[in-house]
Design a protein around this motif. Sequence first.
Motif, mmCIF file in Angstrom:
data_model
loop_
_atom_site.group_PDB
_atom_site.id
_atom_site.type_symbol
_atom_site.label_atom_id
_atom_site.label_comp_id
_atom_site.label_asym_id
_atom_site.label_seq_id
_atom_site.Cartn_x
_atom_site.Cartn_y
_atom_site.Cartn_z
ATOM 1 N N GLY A 278 -6.305 5.079 -8.666
ATOM 2 C CA GLY A 278 -5.417 4.065 -7.097
ATOM 3 C C GLY A 278 -4.913 4.940 -6.513
ATOM 4 N N TRP A 279 -3.718 5.578 -6.497
ATOM 5 C CA TRP A 279 -2.514 5.991 -5.576
ATOM 6 C C TRP A 279 -3.147 6.875 -5.461
ATOM 7 N N ALA A 280 -4.118 7.819 -5.671
ATOM 8 C CA ALA A 280 -4.444 9.278 -5.599
ATOM 9 C C ALA A 280 -5.604 8.607 -4.798
ATOM 10 N N TRP A 281 -5.713 7.599 -4.673
ATOM 11 C CA TRP A 281 -7.220 7.264 -3.414
ATOM 12 C C TRP A 281 -6.671 6.331 -2.127
ATOM 13 N N VAL A 282 -5.752 5.929 -2.305
ATOM 14 C CA VAL A 282 -4.992 5.440 -1.205
ATOM 15 C C VAL A 282 -4.001 6.782 -0.217
ATOM 16 N N LYS A 283 -3.832 7.794 -1.402
ATOM 17 C CA LYS A 283 -3.013 8.803 -0.192
ATOM 18 C C LYS A 283 -4.574 9.921 -0.083
ATOM 19 N N ALA A 284 -5.627 9.843 -0.964
ATOM 20 C CA ALA A 284 -6.949 11.169 -0.241
ATOM 21 C C ALA A 284 -7.203 10.115 0.695
ATOM 22 N N ASP A 285 -7.207 8.483 1.190
ATOM 23 C CA ASP A 285 -8.313 8.319 2.243
ATOM 24 C C ASP A 285 -7.495 7.621 2.971
ATOM 25 N N ILE B 155 -5.414 4.133 3.095
ATOM 26 C CA ILE B 155 -5.894 3.488 2.226
ATOM 27 C C ILE B 155 -5.003 2.742 2.453
ATOM 28 N N ASP B 156 -4.876 1.960 3.693
ATOM 29 C CA ASP B 156 -3.580 0.633 4.149
ATOM 30 C C ASP B 156 -4.278 -1.042 4.539
ATOM 31 N N ALA B 157 -5.470 -1.252 3.818
ATOM 32 C CA ALA B 157 -5.908 -2.273 4.254
ATOM 33 C C ALA B 157 -7.453 -2.558 3.524
ATOM 34 N N PRO B 158 -7.902 -3.676 3.379
ATOM 35 C CA PRO B 158 -8.904 -3.800 3.193
ATOM 36 C C PRO B 158 -10.126 -3.079 4.052
ATOM 37 N N LEU B 159 -11.334 -2.842 3.366
ATOM 38 C CA LEU B 159 -12.304 -2.454 4.132
ATOM 39 C C LEU B 159 -12.413 -3.353 5.343
ATOM 40 N N TYR C 45 1.100 -1.386 -0.154
ATOM 41 C CA TYR C 45 0.149 0.307 -0.142
ATOM 42 C C TYR C 45 0.666 0.966 -0.075
ATOM 43 N N ALA C 46 2.198 1.461 0.081
ATOM 44 C CA ALA C 46 2.996 2.340 0.201
ATOM 45 C C ALA C 46 3.815 2.509 -1.339
ATOM 46 N N ASP C 47 3.759 1.885 -2.007
ATOM 47 C CA ASP C 47 4.802 1.604 -3.281
ATOM 48 C C ASP C 47 4.043 1.950 -4.360
ATOM 49 N N PRO C 48 4.516 3.173 -5.116
ATOM 50 C CA PRO C 48 3.543 3.441 -6.067
ATOM 51 C C PRO C 48 3.351 2.916 -7.221
ATOM 52 N N ARG C 49 4.516 2.428 -7.680
ATOM 53 C CA ARG C 49 4.447 0.932 -8.477
ATOM 54 C C ARG C 49 3.296 0.021 -8.784
ATOM 55 N N HIS C 50 2.994 -0.164 -7.816
ATOM 56 C CA HIS C 50 1.628 -1.162 -8.510
ATOM 57 C C HIS C 50 0.867 -0.698 -8.559
ATOM 58 N N TRP C 51 0.384 0.623 -8.505
ATOM 59 C CA TRP C 51 -1.146 1.448 -8.547
ATOM 60 C C TRP C 51 -1.175 2.164 -9.772
#
Length: 416
Positions: free
Chosen positions: A243-250, A252-256, A233-239
């Motif tokens: 999706g990366w913008a969503w991870v950073k904005a919210d 996100i570090d694990a499934p809901l 969840y911390a490696d932008p290479r995979h996103w």
Amino acid sequence: MSLHAHPVGLADRFRSVRDLSAALVSRLSDADASVQSMADASPAKWHLAHTTWFFETFVLRDHVPGYVLHDARFPFLFNSYYEAEGQRHARDRRGMITRPHLDEVLGYRAAVDAAVLDALDALPDVARDLVALGCHHEEQHQELLLTDILHLFAQNPIAPAIWEGARKVPVQMPGPMGWIECGAQVTEIGHDGDGFAFDCEAPRHATLLSAHAIADRTVTNGEWAAFIADGGYADPRHWLADGWAWVKADAIDAPLYWERAEDGGWTRFGLDGRRAIDPAAPVTHVSFFEADAYASWAGARLPTEAEWEAAAAGYDPAVGNLLDAAGPVEPRPSADGPAFFGDVWEWTGSAYRPYPGFRAAEGAVGEYNGKFMSGQFVLRGGSCASPRGHVRASYRNFFYPHQRWQFTGVRLAKDL
């Protein structure tokens, strides 16, 4: 819709679907059934009333001479998105409908049920087809009702359970993921016209498959925990960028519904309350963005919906961990052998768009699926909250790429 084949026992089918909805809310209070936890979700009471409005509007009002609406205010309250049916209450404010209360909604259901069953034998074929459609529509809402209740209860600080979960039986972790190989070929996908299907499943058409392999099971909680531990969840290479913008904005570090326990392990919240994750069970409540990132991290990709359907066509859609009755609902560790139905909806890499030759039906029912063919991705296979008998190989579910409150999971694919 392909509506020309419905069960001989349509009355029994109607009763069983309606009874299951009532059973699913039997443990809820009026408050439980009235609250809306987010704009994407609806109160349980609204699901009960909306599915009833569907039968009252499209069957009784339109095909039973002299029928009088149960309550003239209800169409405004319980229409969902049918523009042809006029004005309606705003979707994100359904939680403000504190009246009618739950008992009144159940009374509305009972009155409409009696009217439908009384009229059923005399209905024209087009109306009987709409009763069949309404049953399938209600089964979709049964799943939404469960996932919306889950989201609602997850907001409660005491983490209440709706049902007591079955005692966990230790299950051996599955072995390495196996692969089902498929050579390059032209195949056909889509509904073949035999039995019921929604309009978006047709027409059946030819499509080209490149040589590929598809996993024989879905990704597990244990495998997802390894993705997290490796910094997934911390490696932008995979996103993907969105999706990366969503991870950073919210953040996100694990499934809901996953949280860290005091011992450092992961827990998840389910309809049976908060418990330790089962490492062998399918991971669920992940978005398309997460599914795509995991696939990249694993050196694979998501299957196309054509690849998924071609692989699943040889398996029985009635077999798997699907919803049979009101009771504990949770993805379970895979049984022996490949499985394509139940447990979790599986994200594909395919955009939800019309098949070649698709035409929406005339009238309000033509708004059922076609107008949503924009910006969403296809999921396949059904989940533990999908009623048994509701899904088939051609069934296309669809959600936006950030959404994850449904029982959504991941099956991998790769090129050969």
